[in-house]
Design a protein around this motif. Structure first.
Motif, PDB file in Angstrom:
ATOM      1  N   LEU A 159       0.762  -1.004   0.094  1.00  0.00           N
ATOM      2  CA  LEU A 159       0.042  -0.097   0.047  1.00  0.00           C
ATOM      3  C   LEU A 159       0.884   1.123   0.063  1.00  0.00           C
ATOM      4  CD1 LEU A 159      -2.710  -0.961   2.737  1.00  0.00           C
ATOM      5  CD2 LEU A 159      -3.087  -0.812   0.055  1.00  0.00           C
ATOM      6  N   ASP A 160       1.917   1.080   0.707  1.00  0.00           N
ATOM      7  CA  ASP A 160       2.898   2.461   0.560  1.00  0.00           C
ATOM      8  C   ASP A 160       3.473   2.646  -0.700  1.00  0.00           C
ATOM      9  OD1 ASP A 160       4.897   4.263   1.720  1.00  0.00           O
ATOM     10  OD2 ASP A 160       6.363   2.875   1.881  1.00  0.00           O
ATOM     11  N   ALA A 161       3.855   1.598  -1.390  1.00  0.00           N
ATOM     12  CA  ALA A 161       4.258   1.821  -2.698  1.00  0.00           C
ATOM     13  C   ALA A 161       3.042   2.289  -3.657  1.00  0.00           C
ATOM     14  CB  ALA A 161       4.775   0.223  -3.234  1.00  0.00           C
ATOM     15  N   ALA A 163      -8.587  12.987  -2.100  1.00  0.00           N
ATOM     16  CA  ALA A 163      -9.225  12.277  -1.110  1.00  0.00           C
ATOM     17  C   ALA A 163      -8.597  10.660  -0.916  1.00  0.00           C
ATOM     18  CB  ALA A 163     -10.740  12.107  -1.557  1.00  0.00           C
ATOM     19  N   ASP A 164      -8.638  10.114  -2.108  1.00  0.00           N
ATOM     20  CA  ASP A 164      -8.199   8.861  -1.909  1.00  0.00           C
ATOM     21  C   ASP A 164      -6.610   8.854  -1.568  1.00  0.00           C
ATOM     22  OD1 ASP A 164     -10.134   7.504  -3.233  1.00  0.00           O
ATOM     23  OD2 ASP A 164      -9.390   7.546  -5.301  1.00  0.00           O
ATOM     24  N   LEU A 183      -5.854   6.687   1.960  1.00  0.00           N
ATOM     25  CA  LEU A 183      -4.882   5.814   1.887  1.00  0.00           C
ATOM     26  C   LEU A 183      -3.941   5.827   2.894  1.00  0.00           C
ATOM     27  CD1 LEU A 183      -3.746   2.983   0.605  1.00  0.00           C
ATOM     28  CD2 LEU A 183      -2.657   4.611  -1.119  1.00  0.00           C
ATOM     29  N   GLY A 184      -3.500   7.116   3.031  1.00  0.00           N
ATOM     30  CA  GLY A 184      -2.438   7.602   4.225  1.00  0.00           C
ATOM     31  C   GLY A 184      -2.897   6.985   5.547  1.00  0.00           C
ATOM     32  N   GLU A 185      -4.392   7.445   5.716  1.00  0.00           N
ATOM     33  CA  GLU A 185      -4.751   7.204   7.084  1.00  0.00           C
ATOM     34  C   GLU A 185      -4.942   5.721   7.308  1.00  0.00           C
ATOM     35  OE1 GLU A 185      -8.631   8.813   7.239  1.00  0.00           O
ATOM     36  OE2 GLU A 185      -7.794  10.964   7.178  1.00  0.00           O
ATOM     37  N   HIS A 224     -10.699  -0.471  -5.212  1.00  0.00           N
ATOM     38  CA  HIS A 224     -11.732  -1.556  -4.622  1.00  0.00           C
ATOM     39  C   HIS A 224     -11.310  -1.542  -3.048  1.00  0.00           C
ATOM     40  CE1 HIS A 224     -13.790  -2.433  -8.055  1.00  0.00           C
ATOM     41  NE2 HIS A 224     -12.976  -3.129  -8.482  1.00  0.00           N
ATOM     42  N   TRP A 225      -9.965  -1.718  -2.792  1.00  0.00           N
ATOM     43  CA  TRP A 225      -9.467  -1.792  -1.473  1.00  0.00           C
ATOM     44  C   TRP A 225      -9.794  -0.568  -0.556  1.00  0.00           C
ATOM     45  CZ3 TRP A 225      -6.509   0.433   2.398  1.00  0.00           C
ATOM     46  CH2 TRP A 225      -6.105  -0.592   3.538  1.00  0.00           C
TER      47      TRP A 225
END
Length: 343
Positions: free
Chosen positions: A76-78, A88-89, A93-95, A335-336
């Motif tokens: 996810l980091d990558a 917003a995404d 994702l960061g949170e 989707h994730w």
């Protein structure tokens, strides 16, 4: 037929009056103490077996589960640097990465993975910490907040002062209720001391000339000392039977006044056994992350373990599928994120 050295209940006479209240209570205490001892032994045996099976069956699965989750956080980091993600995404994702990395940094045993997850968490969590505080210190809301904080602090200080004062008063002089409780405790302990003294007098190994009998009495005296230190009246009564110092009919002849201290001591012993059983159950639940009371019976512990094994196997399979999708399918990240927001 009961074992020779178990404490026998007082038999109901066939040709006389029924048992008195104290005699019936004595029998009930013996019955409940025996049942509680069996339950505590069952808990100790079941938890020892659970620990062994957990190390064999669950810990390897947990290591795989945590390693896959760490891998997911790194994937996810990558993906966070991918082009085409909305603002917003990226924020969502960061949170999600920060939350996931924080849980892993607290739960993973591998030091290298734990350090990597802590660094990942710090990088994403610190990204949003620099927002300036725009609150107006003179606004009505801020003034009210400061006043409430001062009131709470004053109340806490007053309560602490009252507690200190009451503690000092209690330390200076025991009250009437405390003196009564101390007297009752001394009276309840009297049967324990009497039995201990009789056993110590009879079983003292230095008074025995026969080597084999001295060895037997030394072993019995060690058990007597342990039972006396634990306040174990039934244990001392059993040792009296082994030392042939007591005839079960002798207790049956005790008056109610003589039996009352025995009953108080037996009640205390039962309460202590119940406390130990609750402590064993609560410690098991705390060790394995179960809600208090979730493991209600020792016979059901292995059922919890089998369920945990099944859940871990399913979660591991799901994580592997997630990782494959994130690496191979272009829309998998969106989707994730959608599922992460819903969760």
């Amino acid at each position: 037929m009961p074992p020779r050295h178990s404490v026998l209940p007082i038999a109901t006479p066939t040709h006389a009056a029924p048992l008195s209240a104290q005699q019936a209570q004595f029998n009930e205490h013996l019955r409940r103490i025996a049942a509680q001892q069996e339950l505590l032994a069952a808990w100790n045996e079941a938890t020892a077996a659970f620990h062994a099976r957990y190390a064999r069956d669950v810990e390897p699965l947990l290591a795989t589960y945590h390693a896959l989750y760490c891998e997911l956080a790194q994937v996810l980091d990558a993906e966070a640097g991918r082009k085409g993600l909305s603002k917003a995404d990226r924020a969502a994702l960061g949170e999600a990465i920060a939350r996931l990395a924080a849980r892993l940094a607290a739960g993973v045993r591998d030091e290298a993975l734990r350090a990597a997850m802590q660094a990942l968490h710090d990088r994403y969590a610190n990204a949003d910490e620099a927002a300036p505080d725009t609150a107006d210190p003179d606004s009505p809301e801020e003034v009210l907040r400061r006043v409430e904080a001062q009131m709470h602090a004053a109340q806490a200080q007053a309560e602490q002062a009252r507690a200190t004062h009451h503690a000092a008063r209690r330390a200076r002089k025991p009250g009437a209720r405390e003196r009564q409780a101390q007297a009752a405790a001394r009276e309840a302990a009297q049967p324990l001391r009497e039995i201990y003294r009789r056993l110590a007098s009879t079983l003292h190994p230095d008074r025995e000339s026969d080597p084999a009998e001295r060895t037997r009495k030394t072993a019995l005296m060690q058990r007597v000392n342990l039972a006396y230190a634990a306040g174990d009246l039934t244990g001392l009564l059993q040792l009296q039977l082994e030392a042939d110092q007591i005839d079960p009919a002798r207790i049956a002849a005790f008056s109610d006044a003589r039996l009352a201290p025995y009953n108080r001591l037996l009640a205390d012993q039962l309460a202590e056994l119940q406390r130990q059983t609750r402590a064993a159950q609560e410690a098991f639940c705390a060790d394995y992350g179960l809600e208090p009371g979730a493991a209600s019976k020792p016979a059901k512990l292995m059922g919890h373990l089998r369920a945990q094994v099944r859940d871990l196997q399913e979660d591991i399979q799901h994580l592997r599928l997630q990782l494959r999708a994130l690496r191979e399918e272009p829309d998998a990240l969106r989707h994730w994120l959608r599922h992460a927001r819903a969760a």
